[in-house]
Design a protein around this motif. Structure first.
Motif, PDB file in Angstrom:
ATOM      1  N   ARG A  39       6.314  -9.422  -2.931  1.00 18.74           N
ATOM      2  CA  ARG A  39       6.864 -10.754  -3.245  1.00 18.74           C
ATOM      3  C   ARG A  39       5.726 -11.760  -3.302  1.00 18.74           C
ATOM      4  O   ARG A  39       4.741 -11.636  -2.586  1.00 18.74           O
ATOM      5  CB  ARG A  39       7.855 -11.187  -2.171  1.00 18.74           C
ATOM      6  CG  ARG A  39       9.125 -10.362  -2.158  1.00 18.74           C
ATOM      7  CD  ARG A  39      10.036 -10.847  -1.039  1.00 18.74           C
ATOM      8  NE  ARG A  39      11.057  -9.869  -0.720  1.00 18.74           N
ATOM      9  CZ  ARG A  39      12.172  -9.692  -1.414  1.00 18.74           C
ATOM     10  NH1 ARG A  39      12.413 -10.433  -2.467  1.00 18.74           N
ATOM     11  NH2 ARG A  39      13.045  -8.773  -1.049  1.00 18.74           N
ATOM     12  N   ASP A  40       5.923 -12.780  -4.130  1.00 14.67           N
ATOM     13  CA  ASP A  40       4.943 -13.874  -4.150  1.00 14.67           C
ATOM     14  C   ASP A  40       5.341 -14.922  -3.116  1.00 14.67           C
ATOM     15  O   ASP A  40       6.332 -14.750  -2.394  1.00 14.67           O
ATOM     16  CB  ASP A  40       4.796 -14.456  -5.574  1.00 14.67           C
ATOM     17  CG  ASP A  40       6.097 -15.058  -6.094  1.00 14.67           C
ATOM     18  OD1 ASP A  40       7.015 -15.321  -5.276  1.00 14.67           O
ATOM     19  OD2 ASP A  40       6.195 -15.274  -7.315  1.00 14.67           O
ATOM     20  N   ASP A  41       4.586 -16.034  -3.074  1.00 15.54           N
ATOM     21  CA  ASP A  41       4.844 -17.055  -2.057  1.00 15.54           C
ATOM     22  C   ASP A  41       6.242 -17.636  -2.175  1.00 15.54           C
ATOM     23  O   ASP A  41       6.805 -18.115  -1.192  1.00 15.54           O
ATOM     24  CB  ASP A  41       3.797 -18.176  -2.161  1.00 15.54           C
ATOM     25  CG  ASP A  41       2.649 -17.939  -1.182  1.00 15.54           C
ATOM     26  OD1 ASP A  41       2.869 -17.227  -0.175  1.00 15.54           O
ATOM     27  OD2 ASP A  41       1.538 -18.447  -1.432  1.00 15.54           O
ATOM     28  N   THR A  45       9.743 -11.330  -7.029  1.00 15.03           N
ATOM     29  CA  THR A  45       9.009 -10.134  -7.464  1.00 15.03           C
ATOM     30  C   THR A  45       8.903 -10.225  -8.979  1.00 15.03           C
ATOM     31  O   THR A  45       9.659  -9.577  -9.699  1.00 15.03           O
ATOM     32  CB  THR A  45       9.766  -8.856  -7.031  1.00 15.03           C
ATOM     33  OG1 THR A  45      10.023  -8.947  -5.623  1.00 15.03           O
ATOM     34  CG2 THR A  45       8.970  -7.603  -7.321  1.00 15.03           C
ATOM     35  N   MET A  48       4.552  -8.893 -13.866  1.00 15.06           N
ATOM     36  CA  MET A  48       3.161  -9.366 -13.917  1.00 15.06           C
ATOM     37  C   MET A  48       2.846  -9.873 -15.329  1.00 15.06           C
ATOM     38  O   MET A  48       3.344  -9.337 -16.315  1.00 15.06           O
ATOM     39  CB  MET A  48       2.204  -8.242 -13.491  1.00 15.06           C
ATOM     40  CG  MET A  48       2.317  -7.928 -12.000  1.00 15.06           C
ATOM     41  SD  MET A  48       1.423  -6.440 -11.500  1.00 15.06           S
ATOM     42  CE  MET A  48      -0.253  -7.070 -11.372  1.00 15.06           C
ATOM     43  N   GLU A 309      -4.714 -10.200 -11.219  1.00 13.32           N
ATOM     44  CA  GLU A 309      -3.392 -10.366 -10.603  1.00 13.32           C
ATOM     45  C   GLU A 309      -3.262  -9.497  -9.351  1.00 13.32           C
ATOM     46  O   GLU A 309      -2.733  -9.924  -8.330  1.00 13.32           O
ATOM     47  CB  GLU A 309      -2.300  -9.986 -11.608  1.00 13.32           C
ATOM     48  CG  GLU A 309      -2.135 -10.971 -12.744  1.00 13.32           C
ATOM     49  CD  GLU A 309      -0.990 -10.567 -13.646  1.00 13.32           C
ATOM     50  OE1 GLU A 309       0.118 -11.092 -13.481  1.00 13.32           O
ATOM     51  OE2 GLU A 309      -1.204  -9.705 -14.524  1.00 13.32           O
ATOM     52  N   THR A 312      -5.058 -10.962  -6.444  1.00 14.56           N
ATOM     53  CA  THR A 312      -4.282 -12.055  -5.842  1.00 14.56           C
ATOM     54  C   THR A 312      -3.191 -11.497  -4.929  1.00 14.56           C
ATOM     55  O   THR A 312      -2.959 -12.009  -3.825  1.00 14.56           O
ATOM     56  CB  THR A 312      -3.639 -12.914  -6.961  1.00 14.56           C
ATOM     57  OG1 THR A 312      -4.661 -13.277  -7.869  1.00 14.56           O
ATOM     58  CG2 THR A 312      -2.967 -14.150  -6.412  1.00 14.56           C
ATOM     59  N   MET A 313      -2.537 -10.447  -5.394  1.00 12.56           N
ATOM     60  CA  MET A 313      -1.477  -9.828  -4.586  1.00 12.56           C
ATOM     61  C   MET A 313      -2.048  -9.281  -3.281  1.00 12.56           C
ATOM     62  O   MET A 313      -1.506  -9.490  -2.191  1.00 12.56           O
ATOM     63  CB  MET A 313      -0.805  -8.693  -5.389  1.00 12.56           C
ATOM     64  CG  MET A 313       0.035  -9.188  -6.562  1.00 12.56           C
ATOM     65  SD  MET A 313       0.325  -7.904  -7.814  1.00 12.56           S
ATOM     66  CE  MET A 313       1.437  -6.814  -6.965  1.00 12.56           C
ATOM     67  N   ARG A 316      -3.084 -11.960  -0.867  1.00 11.31           N
ATOM     68  CA  ARG A 316      -1.916 -12.551  -0.211  1.00 11.31           C
ATOM     69  C   ARG A 316      -1.493 -11.692   0.989  1.00 11.31           C
ATOM     70  O   ARG A 316      -1.257 -12.197   2.082  1.00 11.31           O
ATOM     71  CB  ARG A 316      -0.773 -12.661  -1.230  1.00 11.31           C
ATOM     72  CG  ARG A 316       0.495 -13.251  -0.658  1.00 11.31           C
ATOM     73  CD  ARG A 316       1.556 -13.480  -1.737  1.00 11.31           C
ATOM     74  NE  ARG A 316       2.870 -13.094  -1.233  1.00 11.31           N
ATOM     75  CZ  ARG A 316       3.533 -13.749  -0.296  1.00 11.31           C
ATOM     76  NH1 ARG A 316       3.042 -14.841   0.230  1.00 11.31           N
ATOM     77  NH2 ARG A 316       4.701 -13.298   0.139  1.00 11.31           N
ATOM     78  N   ALA A 371       4.990  -8.693   2.801  1.00 11.67           N
ATOM     79  CA  ALA A 371       5.100  -9.516   1.588  1.00 11.67           C
ATOM     80  C   ALA A 371       6.327 -10.422   1.629  1.00 11.67           C
ATOM     81  O   ALA A 371       6.416 -11.386   0.867  1.00 11.67           O
ATOM     82  CB  ALA A 371       5.147  -8.626   0.347  1.00 11.67           C
ATOM     83  N   SER A 374       4.983 -15.440   4.359  1.00  6.10           N
ATOM     84  CA  SER A 374       3.850 -16.150   3.758  1.00  6.10           C
ATOM     85  C   SER A 374       2.998 -16.580   4.936  1.00  6.10           C
ATOM     86  O   SER A 374       3.419 -16.445   6.092  1.00  6.10           O
ATOM     87  CB  SER A 374       4.335 -17.375   2.968  1.00  6.10           C
ATOM     88  OG  SER A 374       4.939 -18.294   3.863  1.00  6.10           O
TER      89      SER A 374
END
Ligand code: PMP
Length: 389
Positions: A39-41, A45, A48, A309, A312-313, A316, A371, A374
């Motif tokens: 998951r992003d911030d 999901t 990409m 990308e 970055t994942m 995180r 994930a 945060s």
């Protein structure tokens, strides 16, 4: 009596039930550490960016959806071998096929091993991904477990791993997570991988490597280092690769089975067996995901963007791990673990209280998907945890 009467009810998937409970929870600030997706911030999901661009390119250029064959997209399988193994000679002792996800690769690999040696013993460190034992058993293999990890100390029980592999006989199989161990996040370090590789090679144990999170641990190369050591040391090896996580294409079901043979002269015969088994399972794998990823990796610009990308994942995940570990206690070693998962020493009662009193959702085993947090919510989780312990 009806024909299907003998079938007993099977237990529901607890993680899927958790999704429904989470969705129906009206409390703001609820946390979902259950389901195993990145998951992003914002808690999403997303598809990409590089994958979307590759899909567009494929849509514009693909002129047929006619059948391929049981091997699937050959260019894709070669790309997967290169990602996993580096700049290797693909014309020699390696053979690979596209499979429906990493699960398809595990099943096909298990069937190949079972077809070679019916009822062979597979050594599996526990805890492991819950689908490993049933997939191996479905191929007629005998699963022999040993302890991989101590939840209380949060460390790999390396002596137990070596003891078990020392008991294994020549012609037994060792299932090993390549990186980002699911569910513990506890990966072997390079010295441990070297010791394992030497032992497997000395005892004639066949490695069955499961690489499902390459790039989400420490980096694409670092995450494959153990797999490469083992495949260098052992003449024959089976590798199940999933790119469902590192390309975020979960539902497209994208994976590959790569087999290393003892001699170049063996590959055709072994490949013909892999293809026969694939044909009996799914005839041929679904094309879309493999075609998208082959398109992506064939395009230097898209491939570079995908790497960014993925960086970055991974950053995180590492950032959240550092934030969690800063709270100490049962979270103190989470920054030593890699990938999406850690397994905390929590009783089912604590897991229940976290859910009911603090709207924190996680698997009953105590596995968390970091994930789902945060850097900001790591403190909220640590506080809820402290209140329940
Ligand atoms: N191996 C491990 C260790 C996994 O965690 C998973 C997915 N959860 C898989 C294999 C299978 O991946 P896929 O979704 O590509 O079938």
């Amino acid at each position: 009596m009806s024909f299907f009467q003998p079938l007993a009810q099977q237990p529901a998937d607890a993680l899927l039930a958790l999704i429904g409970m989470f969705r129906n929870d009206p409390r703001p600030g609820k946390l979902d550490l259950g389901v195993g997706v990145f998951r992003d911030d914002a808690g999403n999901t997303p598809v990409m960016r590089s994958v979307k661009a590759a899909e567009k390119k494929l849509w514009e250029t693909q002129d047929s959806k006619s059948y391929l064959g049981p091997e699937g997209n050959v260019a894709f399988a070669r790309h997967m071998a290169r990602l996993a193994l580096g700049d290797v000679d693909l014309s020699g002792r390696l053979t690979g096929v596209q499979t429906p996800g990493g699960t398809g690769a595990l099943r096909l690999g298990a069937e190949l091993l079972g077809a070679t040696k019916p009822g062979a013993t597979v050594w599996v460190g526990t805890p492991t991904w819950p689908n490993h034992p049933p997939v191996l058993a479905a191929a007629g293999l005998k699963v022999q477990t040993y302890k991989h990890f101590d939840t209380n100390t949060q460390a790999i029980t390396f002596d137990a791993v070596m003891d078990a592999l020392n008991k294994a006989q020549a012609g037994d199989i060792a299932l090993l997570h390549g990186c980002c161990h699911n569910p513990t996040g506890a990966d072997f370090d390079l010295d441990q991988w070297k010791a394992i590789a030497e032992l497997l090679s000395a005892r004639g144990i066949v490695p069955f490597l499961d690489l499902a999170y390459q790039g989400l641990g420490l980096g694409m190369e670092q995450d494959a280092a153990g797999v490469r050591l083992v495949m260098d040391a052992c003449p024959e090896a089976v590798l199940a690769y999933s790119c469902d996580k590192n390309f975020g294409v979960y539902r497209d079901r994208v994976g590959a089975l790569i087999v290393q043979t003892a001699a170049a002269g063996d590959t055709d015969r072994i490949s013909s067996n892999i293809l026969a088994l694939a044909r009996a399972n799914w005839s041929m794998p679904p094309d879309h995901g493999g075609a998208v990823i082959a398109t992506l990796l064939d395009d230097a610009t898209l491939a570079a963007d995908w790497k960014l990308e993925l960086d970055t994942m991974r950053d995180r995940l590492l950032g959240i791990r550092a934030a969690l570990a800063g709270h100490g206690g049962v979270l103190g070693r989470v920054d030593q673990q890699r990938g999406m998962f850690s397994l905390l020493p929590l009783s089912p009662d604590v897991v229940k209280r976290l859910r009911e009193d603090h709207a924190v959702y996680m698997a009953g085993s105590g596995r968390i998907n970091v994930a789902g947090l945060s850097v900001e919510t790591a403190g909220q989780f640590a506080k809820a945890l402290a209140a329940c312990l």
